[in-house]
Design an enzyme around this catalytic site. Sequence first.
Site: not given
Length: 630
Positions: A514-515
């Site tokens: 996701h990050d």
Amino acid sequence: MASRSHSGSRSRSGPLSFLASLYALDTLDTRFTTPSSVPYRVATDKREDDDKVVDKRVEPPKWKSLEFYLYYLVFLIVVPYMFWVAYDVSRPSDPRYNRFKNRLVDGWIPGRKIDVSDAQYYTFRINLPYMALLLVFHPLLRKVWNAIYPVPQELKAARANVPEAAEARLRQRTSYDSVFAVFFLVVLHGFSAAKILTILAINYKIATSVPKKYIPPVTWVFGIFILFANELGDGYKFRDIALLVTGTPAEVLGTYTPTLVELGIWLDRHGGLMRRWEILFNITVLRLVSFNLDYYWSLDRRASSPIEKKQLDPANLSERDRIATPASPQDFCFRSYLAYAIYAPLYLTGPIITFNDYISQQRYQPATISSSRTLKYAIRFGLVLLAMELVLHYDYVGAISKSRPDWSSYTPAQISLLSYFNLHIIWLKLLLPWRFFRLWSLVDGIDPPENMLRCVSDNYSTLSFWRGWHRSYYRWLLRYIYIPLGGSSFRSARDAARTVLTYLVVFTFVALWHDIKLNLLIWGWLIVVFFLPEIAAGVLFPRRKWESRPTAYRMLCCVGGVANVLMMISANLVGFAVGLDGLENIVRGIFRDYSGLVFLVTACSALFVGIQVMFEIRQSELRRGINLKC
């Protein structure tokens, strides 16, 4: 007179019947009503001819019981109150309005402003008209391509499941997809398209040139390296590459700029419609892994065809067979790989489809695609878009949470419901792009999985919530990480420890994918921690031991469901909304005084009622022979 009365009755029931069909599970995705191991045509014929197999867990309906009439009364009071609380703190008369009004702009509803504080949804919103034109233009351009490069007439006249006709269809479609992919990349990312094509070429070389036993580890190392490199390298700007090549310090650019650096700056300025291509490239990394591992597994199964061995109809495969059956050796060419990795309708956000499934659907259009179902899906997308717009016009919860509010100035009810509606906005802002791009794919003849099954408010189980949230990603994780790592088992302490480790590996990858942020890592690990109480409860309180006391078991499960909901809200607030510090402030605000505890008890009681209704919804599905396991 009787005839006119009958006709009037039919006209009144018509709109209601159509509305019901819009919200049917089959409209959303036929995968929800058809077992993955059964071809769709076989399943529909069976539903028409055979009686449903009644699940042993099915209980008599409770919708008209006294208990549920009480629940309806709670809904009539609580749900409007929830919306009122969020609306009340969003009004200009609220003393804190000036703190967040700069995050609002004039809306299309007269007299109302709209919350534009969420950059992700705002970008989707302003670009939606252009994407809608692309949704129409892309399939029409395919028809032009098919006219220029037609399937040979003798094959066009043949039955669709004739192998030669299927191969011709595959070549025609993948040729168009690969050419359009290059055009699409250049328009979206300008000269940065060369960076993406370079990454694709390296990954393809790994699959086709690395010794067989090293393909999986090298694939994973490369995929994770790209996730980190894209983030840390800020998309590999041409200017930075030129500075590195020329050895020029960045601080001297004001006085001296080499020609190569000037060229790099010029190339960066022509970065297409989306200069920051690396932001959404994570979804492409999943497709790169899928291609490589599907290719790797195909190497073991080239001696015999599973379709011939099982005597399957290749034009009418089940979804499980489409995914598990390896594509032909000639399908793993660069043209098909490029067409799959940059398939325009699914390139930016998904949903995710495996390489094997993509190739199978390119050969034979799935029976699940129909014009009427696609039209209903489009209408349903429009209704969801309208719901999002109404929420953003009347409840400014996103703007409030992003304006660094003084949580001590809000009551416990306001704090909790601002957080609750914030999660709904997060859910809707993810749902809308996923449904739009899936709609585009359906119009184009590819049926990917639906990413969202249930509303975020229709979840009481952490395990089930994960299965139904970003469903195509969940299925990708099962195929490429979870099952290869051994799945789950709690038969012994050693198996349980291995299972927990598997969960940690999976959700660490999910968080990093996701990050690369600490709050997302914490979110991933919290999800694993919150799995454990539910798993333990299932072991300590098995259904079979409560068969003589179904009502007591339902009440016990509901208490556990309330705890699960509170944990899920907390984890998602940390990962996607306010972060760990924000959650700490919210909890402190709720427990600030006695009124907060009163509200907490009231909120848990309302959740208890809602979860009982969720139980009954799933019972209704079981009565229709549908078991979604989420």
